[in-house]
Design a protein around this motif. Structure first.
Motif, short mmCIF file in Angstrom:
data_model
loop_
_atom_site.label_atom_id
_atom_site.label_comp_id
_atom_site.label_asym_id
_atom_site.label_seq_id
_atom_site.Cartn_x
_atom_site.Cartn_y
_atom_site.Cartn_z
N ALA A 141 0.84 -1.21 0.00
CA ALA A 141 0.00 0.00 0.00
C ALA A 141 0.87 1.25 0.00
N ARG A 142 1.96 1.24 0.75
CA ARG A 142 2.85 2.40 0.76
C ARG A 142 3.48 2.63 -0.60
N ARG A 143 3.88 1.54 -1.26
CA ARG A 143 4.46 1.69 -2.61
C ARG A 143 3.43 2.26 -3.58
N LEU A 144 2.19 1.81 -3.47
CA LEU A 144 1.14 2.34 -4.35
C LEU A 144 0.92 3.82 -4.11
N ILE A 145 0.93 4.22 -2.85
CA ILE A 145 0.72 5.63 -2.52
C ILE A 145 1.88 6.49 -3.02
N ASP A 146 3.08 5.93 -2.98
CA ASP A 146 4.26 6.68 -3.42
C ASP A 146 4.40 6.77 -4.94
N GLN A 147 3.54 6.07 -5.67
CA GLN A 147 3.61 6.11 -7.14
C GLN A 147 3.23 7.50 -7.64
N PRO A 148 3.60 7.78 -8.90
CA PRO A 148 3.20 9.07 -9.48
C PRO A 148 1.68 9.24 -9.42
N GLU A 149 1.27 10.48 -9.32
CA GLU A 149 -0.15 10.79 -9.14
C GLU A 149 -1.02 10.28 -10.28
N ASP A 150 -0.51 10.32 -11.50
CA ASP A 150 -1.29 9.85 -12.65
C ASP A 150 -1.67 8.38 -12.50
N GLU A 151 -0.70 7.57 -12.12
CA GLU A 151 -0.95 6.14 -11.99
C GLU A 151 -1.90 5.86 -10.82
N LEU A 152 -1.72 6.59 -9.73
CA LEU A 152 -2.60 6.42 -8.58
C LEU A 152 -4.03 6.83 -8.94
N ASP A 153 -4.18 7.94 -9.66
CA ASP A 153 -5.51 8.38 -10.06
C ASP A 153 -6.20 7.34 -10.94
N SER A 154 -5.45 6.75 -11.87
CA SER A 154 -6.06 5.75 -12.76
C SER A 154 -6.47 4.51 -11.97
N ARG A 155 -5.66 4.11 -11.00
CA ARG A 155 -6.02 2.96 -10.17
C ARG A 155 -7.26 3.26 -9.33
#
Length: 100
Positions: A70-84
């Motif tokens: 979950a921490r790795r997902l949160i640390d991803q670029p905002e674009d990728e997090l938004d799409s997820r």
């Protein structure tokens, strides 16, 4: 967590009474260690601190790999997090529409 002097005194008196009970049992009861252990455990769970420890012991273990994921997902670029997040929201909405 900050504790008050009153809380500290209550915890100290609980610990002191448990130690006194242990000492009495050791001096009165011949070496029946199972009896002593069970009696101590029973009396520990009667105190507020003991009840808290019992509740804590029933909590599920933390799955560190899930937390790290979950921490790795949160640390991803905002674009990728938004799409997820959009994909997850779409799945939830689909499930709601299908059930409704």
């Amino acid at each position: 967590m900050k504790t008050t002097n009153k809380t500290n005194r209550i915890e100290e008196s609980g610990v002191n009474s448990l130690l006194a009970q242990r000492d009495r049992m050791l001096s009165e009861t011949p070496a029946d260690s199972d009896f002593i252990a069970h009696s101590l455990l029973d009396s520990i769970y009667e105190s507020p601190l003991g009840r808290l420890l019992k509740v804590i012991s029933t909590l599920p273990e933390v799955r560190y790999e899930k937390v790290e994921h979950a921490r790795r997902l949160i640390d991803q670029p905002e674009d990728e997090l938004d799409s997820r997040m959009e994909m997850a929201l779409d799945k939830v909405l689909e499930d709601l529409l299908i059930e409704g």
